[in-house]
Design an enzyme around this catalytic site. Structure first.
Site, short mmCIF file in Angstrom:
data_model
loop_
_atom_site.label_atom_id
_atom_site.label_comp_id
_atom_site.label_asym_id
_atom_site.label_seq_id
_atom_site.Cartn_x
_atom_site.Cartn_y
_atom_site.Cartn_z
N ARG A 157 0.82 -1.22 0.00
CA ARG A 157 0.00 0.00 0.00
C ARG A 157 0.85 1.26 0.00
O ARG A 157 0.62 2.18 -0.78
CB ARG A 157 -0.88 0.03 1.25
N ILE A 158 1.83 1.33 0.90
CA ILE A 158 2.62 2.57 1.03
C ILE A 158 3.52 2.75 -0.20
O ILE A 158 3.62 3.85 -0.75
CB ILE A 158 3.43 2.56 2.35
N SER A 178 9.19 -7.08 -6.15
CA SER A 178 8.15 -7.66 -5.31
C SER A 178 8.04 -9.14 -5.62
O SER A 178 8.34 -9.57 -6.74
CB SER A 178 6.82 -6.96 -5.61
N THR A 234 11.48 3.92 5.09
CA THR A 234 10.42 4.27 6.05
C THR A 234 9.79 3.00 6.61
O THR A 234 8.71 3.05 7.20
CB THR A 234 9.31 5.12 5.38
N ARG A 236 11.53 -0.54 8.23
CA ARG A 236 12.16 -0.89 9.50
C ARG A 236 13.66 -0.79 9.32
O ARG A 236 14.21 -1.23 8.29
CB ARG A 236 11.78 -2.32 9.92
N GLU A 265 16.22 2.01 17.62
CA GLU A 265 15.45 3.24 17.81
C GLU A 265 15.21 3.41 19.30
O GLU A 265 14.78 2.45 19.94
CB GLU A 265 14.10 3.15 17.08
N HIS A 284 11.26 8.17 13.30
CA HIS A 284 10.11 7.26 13.03
C HIS A 284 8.77 8.00 13.16
O HIS A 284 7.93 7.66 14.00
CB HIS A 284 10.16 6.05 13.96
N ILE A 285 8.59 8.96 12.26
CA ILE A 285 7.35 9.78 12.31
C ILE A 285 6.41 9.48 11.14
O ILE A 285 5.51 10.26 10.85
CB ILE A 285 7.67 11.29 12.32
N GLY A 286 6.64 8.33 10.47
CA GLY A 286 5.86 8.02 9.26
C GLY A 286 4.36 8.24 9.42
O GLY A 286 3.72 8.84 8.57
C1 DGY Z 1 4.14 1.38 11.08
O1 DGY Z 1 3.04 1.74 11.50
O2 DGY Z 1 4.52 0.21 11.11
C2 DGY Z 1 5.06 2.37 10.46
O3 DGY Z 1 6.35 2.20 10.91
C3 DGY Z 1 4.57 3.78 10.56
O4 DGY Z 1 5.56 4.69 10.33
#
Ligand code: DGY
Length: 320
Positions: A157-158, A178, A234, A236, A265, A284-286
């Site tokens: 999705r992302i 993929s 973004t 891990r 982290e 880690h502010i995604g």
């Molecule tokens: C998650 O929710 O797993 C993501 O790391 C969001 O940034």
């Protein structure tokens, strides 16, 4: 007797209210700090449901020590912090928060692409520390996004949303790596990993962390990338071999990296990555938008409510 839900950190109140409206007793860790493993284990005793953060390690021993636990929902889309196989064997459904954070996380990936490729870190430093003496006709030169090639590792999705943003806003060519073929993805071309690394100007990682993806990107892989390329993560931190990334950045094997995730982290401030002017690092502010965090709080609440009724969770990651 009221069913009891424990939340390991304070979250936006919408979901908490939803659970209370359903007659559940909700207890929130009032310290608003991650609890050490043993402390969390003690606090969760007697609770029927648990809402965890991605920083809470929930392994087999933890689950076995909480025999009353009927459902868990992670406040994240990634769930590598939870031993879902053990949960399955113990009959505990595990939920997560897909979809609601797709936009927010893709925005951060795009932001990192721009920040890293346009030298935001060194440019900002120069503006604030007095090094900015005049407009420099050859200073802070970076790489444009328009018309470049984005390689997406893991077109979920992302990854798909980032690809769509880049194709539409910057006329970028999209290629992806993929396990499965993805249809209708902006003419994206499927490549093997090595070809994608060699042929992309920007490489963005969007994979779950597991035994197959841990340290997937090391020095060998980074060395295949263009020297002008930018690496974005973004997903891990553990998916990249971070020592290898430091070596690559120090030796300018790639132009820059943009990281919303690191290993560990938080990343200690003395870590070598912080000394790399070509590494743009976020904590880690995604998913950190009001909208996403509100919807995540509602989704974890719905997962818990369903689980306590013995129903399948709205977003359930294990098969029961
Ligand atoms: C998650 O929710 O797993 C993501 O790391 C969001 O940034």
């Amino acid at each position: 007797m009221k069913k009891r839900v424990y939340i390991t950190r304070s979250i936006l109140s919408d979901g908490v209210q939803l659970m209370r409206d359903q007659g559940l007793e909700v207890v929130i860790n009032d310290q608003d700090l991650p609890l050490p493993y043993s402390e969390l284990l003690t606090r969760v005793q007697g609770f029927d449901a648990l809402i965890t953060m991605l920083s809470d390690k929930i392994d087999e021993s933890f689950l076995k020590a909480c025999p009353q636990l009927k459902v868990i929902s992670n406040y994240a889309v990634g769930y590598n912090n939870i031993d879902t196989n053990a949960a399955t064997l113990l009959g505990i459904p595990v939920g997560n928060t897909p979809d609601v954070l797709t936009e927010a996380t893709a925005e951060v990936a795009l932001g990192l692409m721009i920040a890293a490729s346009r030298n935001f870190l060194s440019a900002n430093k120069s503006a604030s520390d007095g090094a900015w003496k005049n407009w420099d006709p050859t200073g802070h030169l970076g790489h444009a996004l328009k018309g470049k090639t984005l390689g997406v590792i893991g077109l979920g999705r992302i990854g798909q949303r980032l690809a769509q943003m880049c194709a539409h806003a910057f006329s970028m060519k999209i290629q992806y790596y993929s396990q499965s073929i993805k249809e209708n993805t902006f003419g994206a071309i499927r490549l093997d990993l090595n070809s994608l690394l060699k042929e992309s100007d920007f490489v963005s990682i969007h994979l779950p962390l597991n035994n197959q993806t841990k340290k997937l990107i090391g020095l060998k892989e980074i060395s295949m990338m263009k020297r002008s390329a930018v690496l974005i993560n973004t997903a891990r931190g553990e998916i990249i071999d971070q020592d290898d990334l430091v070596t690559a950045l120090k030796n300018n094997l790639i132009f820059a990296a943009g990281l919303d995730v690191t290993d560990p982290e938080p990343l200690p401030i003395e870590h070598e990555l912080f000394a790399c002017q070509n590494a743009f690092i976020l904590p880690h502010i995604g998913s950190a938008t009001y909208e996403a965090r509100r919807d995540m709080s509602i989704l974890v609440a719905k997962n818990i409510i369903a689980g306590l009724k013995g129903e399948r969770l709205i977003a359930q990651v294990n098969m029961l």
